[in-house]
Design a protein around this motif. Structure first.
Motif, PDB file in Angstrom:
ATOM      1  N   PRO A  97       4.476   1.041 -12.798  1.00  0.00           N
ATOM      2  CA  PRO A  97       3.556   0.670 -11.719  1.00  0.00           C
ATOM      3  C   PRO A  97       2.105   1.028 -12.037  1.00  0.00           C
ATOM      4  CG  PRO A  97       4.705   2.692 -11.172  1.00  0.00           C
ATOM      5  CD  PRO A  97       5.301   2.201 -12.461  1.00  0.00           C
ATOM      6  N   VAL A  98       1.206   0.272 -11.418  1.00  0.00           N
ATOM      7  CA  VAL A  98      -0.221   0.549 -11.483  1.00  0.00           C
ATOM      8  C   VAL A  98      -0.661   0.845 -10.054  1.00  0.00           C
ATOM      9  CG1 VAL A  98      -2.510  -0.317 -12.072  1.00  0.00           C
ATOM     10  CG2 VAL A  98      -0.528  -1.026 -13.435  1.00  0.00           C
ATOM     11  N   LEU A  99      -1.174   2.044  -9.834  1.00  0.00           N
ATOM     12  CA  LEU A  99      -1.657   2.441  -8.517  1.00  0.00           C
ATOM     13  C   LEU A  99      -3.167   2.302  -8.524  1.00  0.00           C
ATOM     14  CD1 LEU A  99       0.964   4.438  -9.242  1.00  0.00           C
ATOM     15  CD2 LEU A  99       0.578   4.860  -6.828  1.00  0.00           C
ATOM     16  N   VAL A 100      -3.674   1.351  -7.757  1.00  0.00           N
ATOM     17  CA  VAL A 100      -5.096   1.024  -7.762  1.00  0.00           C
ATOM     18  C   VAL A 100      -5.775   1.809  -6.646  1.00  0.00           C
ATOM     19  CG1 VAL A 100      -6.785  -0.834  -7.696  1.00  0.00           C
ATOM     20  CG2 VAL A 100      -4.490  -1.284  -8.602  1.00  0.00           C
ATOM     21  N   ILE A 101      -6.861   2.495  -7.014  1.00  0.00           N
ATOM     22  CA  ILE A 101      -7.553   3.354  -6.057  1.00  0.00           C
ATOM     23  C   ILE A 101      -9.052   3.072  -6.088  1.00  0.00           C
ATOM     24  CG2 ILE A 101      -7.863   5.288  -7.666  1.00  0.00           C
ATOM     25  CD1 ILE A 101      -7.087   7.151  -5.264  1.00  0.00           C
ATOM     26  N   CYS A 102      -9.677   3.226  -4.922  1.00  0.00           N
ATOM     27  CA  CYS A 102     -11.131   3.107  -4.803  1.00  0.00           C
ATOM     28  C   CYS A 102     -11.602   4.230  -3.893  1.00  0.00           C
ATOM     29  CB  CYS A 102     -11.528   1.723  -4.283  1.00  0.00           C
ATOM     30  SG  CYS A 102     -10.999   1.372  -2.600  1.00  0.00           S
ATOM     31  N   ALA A 103     -12.703   4.040  -3.215  1.00  0.00           N
ATOM     32  CA  ALA A 103     -13.222   5.095  -2.346  1.00  0.00           C
ATOM     33  C   ALA A 103     -12.376   5.269  -1.093  1.00  0.00           C
ATOM     34  CB  ALA A 103     -14.668   4.813  -1.969  1.00  0.00           C
ATOM     35  N   PHE A 119       1.462  -7.850 -12.850  1.00  0.00           N
ATOM     36  CA  PHE A 119       1.613  -6.401 -12.874  1.00  0.00           C
ATOM     37  C   PHE A 119       2.337  -5.926 -11.620  1.00  0.00           C
ATOM     38  CE2 PHE A 119      -1.935  -7.137 -15.674  1.00  0.00           C
ATOM     39  CZ  PHE A 119      -1.818  -6.163 -16.649  1.00  0.00           C
ATOM     40  N   ASP A 120       2.990  -4.784 -11.729  1.00  0.00           N
ATOM     41  CA  ASP A 120       3.587  -4.102 -10.578  1.00  0.00           C
ATOM     42  C   ASP A 120       2.501  -3.197 -10.018  1.00  0.00           C
ATOM     43  OD1 ASP A 120       5.109  -2.745  -8.736  1.00  0.00           O
ATOM     44  OD2 ASP A 120       6.251  -1.609 -10.220  1.00  0.00           O
ATOM     45  N   ALA A 121       1.670  -3.742  -9.132  1.00  0.00           N
ATOM     46  CA  ALA A 121       0.486  -3.019  -8.651  1.00  0.00           C
ATOM     47  C   ALA A 121       0.552  -2.787  -7.153  1.00  0.00           C
ATOM     48  CB  ALA A 121      -0.778  -3.802  -8.994  1.00  0.00           C
ATOM     49  N   VAL A 122       0.055  -1.621  -6.742  1.00  0.00           N
ATOM     50  CA  VAL A 122      -0.052  -1.275  -5.327  1.00  0.00           C
ATOM     51  C   VAL A 122      -1.432  -0.682  -5.087  1.00  0.00           C
ATOM     52  CG1 VAL A 122       2.424  -0.872  -5.040  1.00  0.00           C
ATOM     53  CG2 VAL A 122       0.930   1.038  -5.628  1.00  0.00           C
ATOM     54  N   SER A 123      -1.871  -0.755  -3.848  1.00  0.00           N
ATOM     55  CA  SER A 123      -3.146  -0.187  -3.432  1.00  0.00           C
ATOM     56  C   SER A 123      -2.902   1.179  -2.809  1.00  0.00           C
ATOM     57  CB  SER A 123      -3.808  -1.120  -2.413  1.00  0.00           C
ATOM     58  OG  SER A 123      -4.983  -0.549  -1.890  1.00  0.00           O
ATOM     59  N   VAL A 124      -3.799   2.118  -3.075  1.00  0.00           N
ATOM     60  CA  VAL A 124      -3.691   3.455  -2.498  1.00  0.00           C
ATOM     61  C   VAL A 124      -4.510   3.507  -1.211  1.00  0.00           C
ATOM     62  CG1 VAL A 124      -4.079   5.913  -2.840  1.00  0.00           C
ATOM     63  CG2 VAL A 124      -3.351   4.483  -4.772  1.00  0.00           C
ATOM     64  N   SER A 125      -3.816   3.648  -0.110  1.00  0.00           N
ATOM     65  CA  SER A 125      -4.457   3.717   1.201  1.00  0.00           C
ATOM     66  C   SER A 125      -5.290   4.995   1.324  1.00  0.00           C
ATOM     67  CB  SER A 125      -3.374   3.692   2.282  1.00  0.00           C
ATOM     68  OG  SER A 125      -3.938   3.802   3.551  1.00  0.00           O
ATOM     69  N   GLY A 126      -6.520   4.851   1.784  1.00  0.00           N
ATOM     70  CA  GLY A 126      -7.390   6.014   1.967  1.00  0.00           C
ATOM     71  C   GLY A 126      -8.194   6.380   0.744  1.00  0.00           C
ATOM     72  N   GLY A 127      -7.777   5.926  -0.417  1.00  0.00           N
ATOM     73  CA  GLY A 127      -8.526   6.109  -1.653  1.00  0.00           C
ATOM     74  C   GLY A 127      -8.799   7.543  -2.061  1.00  0.00           C
ATOM     75  N   VAL A 128      -9.838   7.690  -2.862  1.00  0.00           N
ATOM     76  CA  VAL A 128     -10.227   8.998  -3.389  1.00  0.00           C
ATOM     77  C   VAL A 128     -10.626   9.939  -2.251  1.00  0.00           C
ATOM     78  CG1 VAL A 128     -11.864  10.204  -4.892  1.00  0.00           C
ATOM     79  CG2 VAL A 128     -10.850   8.059  -5.638  1.00  0.00           C
ATOM     80  N   GLU A 174       0.844  -1.193   0.000  1.00  0.00           N
ATOM     81  CA  GLU A 174       0.000   0.000   0.000  1.00  0.00           C
ATOM     82  C   GLU A 174       0.877   1.239   0.000  1.00  0.00           C
ATOM     83  OE1 GLU A 174      -4.251  -0.660   1.978  1.00  0.00           O
ATOM     84  OE2 GLU A 174      -2.640  -0.474   3.437  1.00  0.00           O
ATOM     85  N   VAL A 175       0.384   2.276  -0.675  1.00  0.00           N
ATOM     86  CA  VAL A 175       1.066   3.567  -0.684  1.00  0.00           C
ATOM     87  C   VAL A 175       0.083   4.624  -0.215  1.00  0.00           C
ATOM     88  CG1 VAL A 175       2.684   2.920  -2.514  1.00  0.00           C
ATOM     89  CG2 VAL A 175       0.515   4.025  -3.113  1.00  0.00           C
ATOM     90  N   ASP A 176       0.621   5.736   0.281  1.00  0.00           N
ATOM     91  CA  ASP A 176      -0.249   6.827   0.729  1.00  0.00           C
ATOM     92  C   ASP A 176      -0.471   7.822  -0.408  1.00  0.00           C
ATOM     93  OD1 ASP A 176       2.089   8.379   0.585  1.00  0.00           O
ATOM     94  OD2 ASP A 176       2.313   8.516   2.748  1.00  0.00           O
ATOM     95  N   ILE A 177      -1.230   8.843  -0.116  1.00  0.00           N
ATOM     96  CA  ILE A 177      -1.593   9.846  -1.121  1.00  0.00           C
ATOM     97  C   ILE A 177      -0.369  10.604  -1.632  1.00  0.00           C
ATOM     98  CG2 ILE A 177      -2.898  11.993  -1.450  1.00  0.00           C
ATOM     99  CD1 ILE A 177      -4.567   9.364  -1.487  1.00  0.00           C
ATOM    100  N   GLU A 178       0.583  10.868  -0.770  1.00  0.00           N
ATOM    101  CA  GLU A 178       1.800  11.569  -1.212  1.00  0.00           C
ATOM    102  C   GLU A 178       2.562  10.734  -2.239  1.00  0.00           C
ATOM    103  OE1 GLU A 178       2.338  14.737  -0.557  1.00  0.00           O
ATOM    104  OE2 GLU A 178       0.512  14.677   0.643  1.00  0.00           O
ATOM    105  N   ALA A 179       2.666   9.429  -1.990  1.00  0.00           N
ATOM    106  CA  ALA A 179       3.338   8.538  -2.937  1.00  0.00           C
ATOM    107  C   ALA A 179       2.555   8.449  -4.242  1.00  0.00           C
ATOM    108  CB  ALA A 179       3.532   7.157  -2.319  1.00  0.00           C
TER     109      ALA A 179
END
Length: 104
Positions: free
Chosen positions: A57-63, A80-89, A4-9
Motif C-alpha cells: 500500500p501507498v499511504l498518501v499524506i498532506c497537511a 496503485f493500492d493507495a489510500v489517503s490519510v485523514s487529518g494529515g501531518v 481514507e485511513v486514520d493516524i492509527e492505521a
C-alpha cells in the motif's frame, strides 16, 4: 471514491513497512514530516509514478487531508493500492508522534 485511513492505521501500516508518500510543498515537508516518508509534491506526482513501488500500500499524506485525497485518487487510477490519510501531518503531530525535519 478514495479510501481514507486514520493516524492509527497509518502508524500500523508504517510499522509493517508501507510507503508513506507526502504530497505537500517543499517548505512544508522540510518544516516537518512523518519520519521515513517519501516526498513528491502533488503537482509532480503524475510524472513521478515510475519511481514508486507497485507492491504494497501507498499511504498518501498532506497537511490536513485534502491534497492527499487527490494524490491517492491519481495513484489508484494508475493501478496503485493507495489510500489517503485523514487529518494529515497535523493529525500525526497532534497525536503526540514525532516529526522529522529537513529535506528528503
Amino acid at each position: 471514491m478514495v479510501q481514507e485511513v486514520d493516524i492509527e492505521a497509518l502508524a500500523a501500516a508504517r510499522e509493517r513497512g508501507a510507503l508513506v508518500l507526502d504530497v505537500r510543498e517543499a517548505f512544508e515537508f522540510t518544516a516537518g514530516h512523518v519520519p521515513g516518508s517519501r516526498w513528491i509534491p502533488l503537482g509532480q506526482l503524475a510524472g513521478g509514478l515510475d519511481g514508486l513501488p507497485r507492491t504494497g500500500p501507498v499511504l498518501v499524506i498532506c497537511a490536513s487531508g485534502n491534497r492527499s485525497r487527490v494524490g491517492a485518487e491519481l495513484l489508484t487510477r494508475a493501478g496503485f493500492d493507495a489510500v489517503s490519510v485523514s487529518g494529515g501531518v497535523a493529525a500525526w503531530s497532534l497525536s503526540g508522534r514525532d516529526l522529522a525535519a529537513g529535506t528528503a
